[in-house]
Scaffold this motif. Structure first.
Motif, PDB file in Angstrom:
ATOM      1  N   SER A 164       1.384   3.266   2.049  1.00 47.55           N
ATOM      2  CA  SER A 164       2.418   3.494   1.049  1.00 47.55           C
ATOM      3  C   SER A 164       1.959   3.019  -0.328  1.00 47.55           C
ATOM      4  O   SER A 164       1.117   2.123  -0.438  1.00 47.55           O
ATOM      5  N   HIS A 165       2.536   3.639  -1.365  1.00 47.45           N
ATOM      6  CA  HIS A 165       2.290   3.187  -2.726  1.00 47.45           C
ATOM      7  C   HIS A 165       3.136   1.953  -3.000  1.00 47.45           C
ATOM      8  O   HIS A 165       4.209   1.775  -2.407  1.00 47.45           O
ATOM      9  N   PHE A 166       2.665   1.097  -3.882  1.00 46.41           N
ATOM     10  CA  PHE A 166       3.542   0.028  -4.352  1.00 46.41           C
ATOM     11  C   PHE A 166       3.177  -0.296  -5.798  1.00 46.41           C
ATOM     12  O   PHE A 166       2.093   0.040  -6.269  1.00 46.41           O
ATOM     13  N   THR A 167       4.113  -0.874  -6.506  1.00 45.55           N
ATOM     14  CA  THR A 167       3.907  -1.219  -7.905  1.00 45.55           C
ATOM     15  C   THR A 167       4.213  -2.693  -8.101  1.00 45.55           C
ATOM     16  O   THR A 167       4.846  -3.339  -7.240  1.00 45.55           O
ATOM     17  N   PHE A 168       3.758  -3.245  -9.217  1.00 50.07           N
ATOM     18  CA  PHE A 168       4.054  -4.644  -9.517  1.00 50.07           C
ATOM     19  C   PHE A 168       3.967  -4.849 -11.024  1.00 50.07           C
ATOM     20  O   PHE A 168       3.232  -4.148 -11.719  1.00 50.07           O
ATOM     21  N   ASN A 169       4.736  -5.784 -11.514  1.00 53.38           N
ATOM     22  CA  ASN A 169       4.679  -6.167 -12.921  1.00 53.38           C
ATOM     23  C   ASN A 169       3.934  -7.495 -13.005  1.00 53.38           C
ATOM     24  O   ASN A 169       4.509  -8.547 -12.757  1.00 53.38           O
ATOM     25  N   SER A 170       2.659  -7.421 -13.305  1.00 52.96           N
ATOM     26  CA  SER A 170       1.848  -8.628 -13.320  1.00 52.96           C
ATOM     27  C   SER A 170       0.916  -8.615 -14.512  1.00 52.96           C
ATOM     28  O   SER A 170       0.369  -7.566 -14.884  1.00 52.96           O
TER      29      SER A 170
END
Length: 316
Positions: A164-170
Motif C-alpha cells: 500500500s501507499h502511505f504518506t507522512f509529514n516529516s
C-alpha cells in the motif's frame, strides 16, 4: 513518424530488506529526483541507444537479458504492423546498486511502448510487465521495486497485507551514497536463505528484528520523530552486518556519514556493495554528510527531502 515516451524513477529501501522475502514488513521510497526517460521513434531498424549498450536489439548482450526479454515481449504483443523503431534510454541510475535501476528502466520502456503504439496502459498491466522483466534480471521478484519506481509515494509491504501507499509529514533528508561496488542481490538472498535453513532460530530472529524495525521506522516517519528513526537506522545496520551483508567500503561510508552528523546510517538493498542511506535533520546537515561521503570515496551521492512525501506535496 511514430514517437513515444515513458518515464519512471529510482527507489531506495528504507527498512526491511531481506526480511520482506520472509513475509516481514518493509518499505521503500521513490527517488523522484533520479528520473529515467525512455524515448521511441520510428526507424529503419530495431535498435537501442543507452550507456549500457548501443546497437541492434537482437544483439543485446546477456547482461541486459531482462531488457531484451521485455522489449521482445512488448513488440510481440503491441507491434502488429512490424514497425521498426529506435529506443533511447536516459538514466542516471547506476546498475546493481539497489536503486531499482532495472525496474525503473523496465517501467519507462513499457510506458514508452504503450505510448508509441497508442494503447492505454493501466497500472496493474505496467506492474505485470515490470515484474516479468525483473524475474529475468534477478530471479523471483518481490514486486517492491516495480511498485516503487512507478509510484510517487512510499510503498509499504505488510506481513499479511497487500502492498500500500502511505504518506507522512516529516522534515529531514535522506542522503544516498553509491559505494561504487556492484551489489550482489541474487547471491546475498541465496546466502541469507542458507543461513536461515542452517539455523532458523538465530537467523529468523534477525529477520524478525528487521521487520520490527520497518514497522517502527514507518511510525516514526509519520510522527516526524527523526531522532528515533535515526536510531532504528543504526540498529538495523547492526543486524544487516550480522547477516554478513556489510563490506569494508560500506562500513567506511557509514562511519564517515555518522561522524559528519548523520542521525543514523545503514546499508540499503541486497548488501555487499551497492548503496548506503543516511538520515539528516536539515539540508545543511545533509550537505555536510554528502561532502564527507564524497571524501570517503562515494562514487555518487543524492539528497532527497522527506517533505515531498506529504499528501499535499506538489513535487513534480
Amino acid at each position: 513518424m511514430l514517437k513515444g515516451i515513458g518515464k519512471s524513477h529510482g527507489k531506495t529501501i528504507i527498512m526491511g530488506e531481506h526480511a520482506v522475502v520472509y513475509g516481514y514488513p518493509a518499505f521503500a521510497i521513490p527517488l523522484l529526483s533520479t528520473p529515467v526517460i525512455v524515448k521511441m521513434k520510428q526507424s529503419h531498424e530495431n535498435s537501442l541507444i543507452s550507456k549500457y549498450y548501443a546497437g541492434k536489439i537482437d544483439q543485446i548482450p546477456d547482461a541486459l537479458s531482462g531488457v531484451k526479454y521485455l522489449i521482445d515481449l512488448l513488440d510481440k504483443e503491441l507491434n502488429l504492423q512490424n514497425v521498426k523503431y529506435t529506443i533511447s534510454i536516459d538514466s542516471g541510475l547506476p546498475i546493481e546498486r539497489g536503486m531499482g535501476s532495472s525496474a525503473a528502466i523496465a517501467a519507462a520502456i513499457t510506458r514508452a511502448f504503450f505510448d508509441f503504439f497508442k494503447h492505454e496502459l493501466d497500472h496493474q498491466t505496467l506492474i505485470n510487465y515490470v515484474n516479468k522483466s525483473e524475474t529475468i534480471t534477478h530471479g523471483k521478484a518481490s514486486g517492491l521495486d516495480a511498485l516503487t519506481v512507478s509510484s510517487e509515494y512510499p510503498i509499504q509491504f505488510g506481513s499479511n497485507e497487500a502492498p500500500s501507499h502511505f504518506t507522512f509529514n516529516s522534515d529531514g533528508f535522506i542522503v544516498i551514497a553509491d559505494s561504487g561496488v556492484k551489489g550482489k542481490t541474487k547471491e546475498t538472498v541465496a546466502d541469507v536463505r542458507k543461513m536461515y535453513e542452517s539455523d532458523q532460530a538465530k537467523t529468523g530472529a534477525y529477520l524478525k528484528q528487521l521487520g520490527d524495525y520497518a514497522s517502527k521506522a514507518s511510525n516514526y516517519l509519520v510522527q516526524g520523530n527523526l531522532k528515533q528513526l535515526g536510531l532504528v537506522f543504526t540498529l538495523a545496520n547492526e543486524v544487516l552486518t550480522k547477516l554478513n551483508l556489510a563490506i569494508p567500503k560500506t562500513d567506511k561510508l557509514i562511519d564517515a556519514a555518522n561522524h559528519a552528523g548523520s542521525l543514523g546510517s545503514k546499508i540499503t538493498g541486497g548488501g555487499r556493495g551497492g548503496c548506503i542511506i543516511c538520515l539528516a535533520s536539515n539540508l545543511k546537515n545533509a550537505q555536510m554528510i554528502q561532502k564527507a561521503l564524497t571524501k570517503a570515496g562515494a562514487q555518487q551521492t543524492w539528497i532527497q527531502p522527506l517533505s515531498i512525501y506529504s499528501e499535499d506535496s506538489d513535487f513534480d
